[in-house]
Motif scaffolding. Structure first.
Motif, PDB file in Angstrom:
ATOM      1  N   ARG A   1      20.307  51.511  -5.499  1.00 29.81           N
ATOM      2  CA  ARG A   1      21.246  51.776  -5.761  1.00 29.81           C
ATOM      3  C   ARG A   1      22.110  53.009  -6.365  1.00 29.81           C
ATOM      4  N   LYS A   2      23.067  53.622  -5.668  1.00 27.56           N
ATOM      5  CA  LYS A   2      23.467  55.617  -5.921  1.00 27.56           C
ATOM      6  C   LYS A   2      24.768  54.772  -6.416  1.00 27.56           C
ATOM      7  N   LYS A   3      25.281  55.399  -7.711  1.00 27.87           N
ATOM      8  CA  LYS A   3      26.709  55.344  -8.227  1.00 27.87           C
ATOM      9  C   LYS A   3      26.418  56.249  -8.779  1.00 27.87           C
ATOM     10  N   GLN A   4      27.827  57.117  -7.956  1.00 30.59           N
ATOM     11  CA  GLN A   4      27.826  58.138  -8.184  1.00 30.59           C
ATOM     12  C   GLN A   4      26.876  59.114  -8.289  1.00 30.59           C
ATOM     13  N   ASN A   5      26.037  59.306  -9.212  1.00 30.04           N
ATOM     14  CA  ASN A   5      25.166  60.768  -9.333  1.00 30.04           C
ATOM     15  C   ASN A   5      24.067  59.905  -9.406  1.00 30.04           C
ATOM     16  N   THR A   6      23.703  58.770  -9.848  1.00 30.58           N
ATOM     17  CA  THR A   6      23.199  57.922 -10.626  1.00 30.58           C
ATOM     18  C   THR A   6      21.660  57.148  -9.085  1.00 30.58           C
ATOM     19  N   TYR A   7      20.366  57.108  -8.935  1.00 26.72           N
ATOM     20  CA  TYR A   7      20.089  56.007  -8.422  1.00 26.72           C
ATOM     21  C   TYR A   7      19.000  55.160  -9.137  1.00 26.72           C
TER      22      TYR A   7
ATOM     23  N   GLN B   1      30.243  52.360  -4.549  1.00 23.49           N
ATOM     24  CA  GLN B   1      28.437  52.489  -4.116  1.00 23.49           C
ATOM     25  C   GLN B   1      27.538  52.357  -3.664  1.00 23.49           C
ATOM     26  N   THR B   2      26.573  52.777  -3.059  1.00 17.05           N
ATOM     27  CA  THR B   2      25.647  52.552  -1.847  1.00 17.05           C
ATOM     28  C   THR B   2      24.594  51.732  -2.155  1.00 17.05           C
ATOM     29  N   ASN B   3      24.103  50.796  -1.458  1.00 10.12           N
ATOM     30  CA  ASN B   3      22.714  49.372  -1.972  1.00 10.12           C
ATOM     31  C   ASN B   3      22.110  50.427  -0.568  1.00 10.12           C
ATOM     32  N   TYR B   4      21.045  50.432  -0.406  1.00 11.23           N
ATOM     33  CA  TYR B   4      20.590  50.863   0.309  1.00 11.23           C
ATOM     34  C   TYR B   4      18.691  49.702  -0.034  1.00 11.23           C
ATOM     35  N   TYR B   5      18.378  48.855   0.884  1.00  8.58           N
ATOM     36  CA  TYR B   5      17.321  47.554   0.592  1.00  8.58           C
ATOM     37  C   TYR B   5      16.281  47.749   1.558  1.00  8.58           C
TER      38      TYR B   5
END
Length: 194
Positions: A57-63, A35-39
């Motif tokens: 938070r991008k996790k799989q194809n959800t934001y 997962q990637t977090n953009y702050y």
């Protein structure tokens, strides 16, 4: 907008301690998800100064857009789901989405959503599993040329969770370390680079 109290215990680990926990729980590398977090914050760090944090938070194809605010010794989380386009526009700073979370920020902190900008990202490989009364989480994170390892324990009851978490750390002879949350670690390291 979803709203919930987050009771989360955490401890930074060495790479060896992280591997010991993986071995003990027989966790294969393939079970980790990314997962990637953009702050986000204002130029004046208004959210940070108020002990709060905003991320996508991008996790799989959800934001998911999430605001975390102090709530006693825990955190209150406010979350909205975004489309991929809404998330991309907000990350790029080209358009602010319609969001209950952003309206809450505007009302609570007097911040215009358009003044929020993306400060960077943190990528985490995560494994979650039930443990005792809660959810045990192993995280391997990378951000701003830093790599760290962490164990988190999400619980419904702080007192019971603290007892179980302390016993787990003692079992593996892992010292209790002061562990700020990921967003604080990210911003503290970013500040140290300035």
């Amino acid at each position: 907008m979803n709203q919930e109290v987050e009771i989360e215990l955490k401890n930074l680990l060495t790479k060896e301690e992280f591997q010991d926990l993986m071995n003990y729980f027989s966790i294969p590398e393939t079970s980790f998800t990314t997962q990637t977090n953009y702050y986000f914050d204002t130029d004046a760090d208004t959210l940070k100064k108020n002990g709060s944090a905003l991320r996508i938070r991008k996790k799989q194809n959800t934001y998911t857009l999430t605001l975390k605010q102090p709530h006693g010794e825990d955190l209150m989380e406010f979350s909205d789901t975004l489309t991929e386009d809404e998330a991309r526009h907000m990350i790029e700073g080209t358009k602010t989405p319609e969001s209950e979370v952003l309206r809450h920020i505007e009302k609570t902190f007097e911040i215009q959503p358009s003044s929020l900008h993306c400060s960077g990202s943190l990528m985490t490989s995560r494994h979650e599993r039930p443990y005792e009364s809660g959810l045990l989480v192993l995280d391997h994170s990378k951000y701003l040329s830093v790599e760290d390892f962490e164990v988190e324990f999400e619980v419904p009851n702080r007192k019971q969770g603290e007892k179980e978490f302390k016993e787990l750390l003692q079992k593996f002879q892992i010292p209790l370390r002061e562990t700020p949350n990921k967003i604080k670690r990210f911003f503290d390291h970013k500040e140290s680079l300035s």
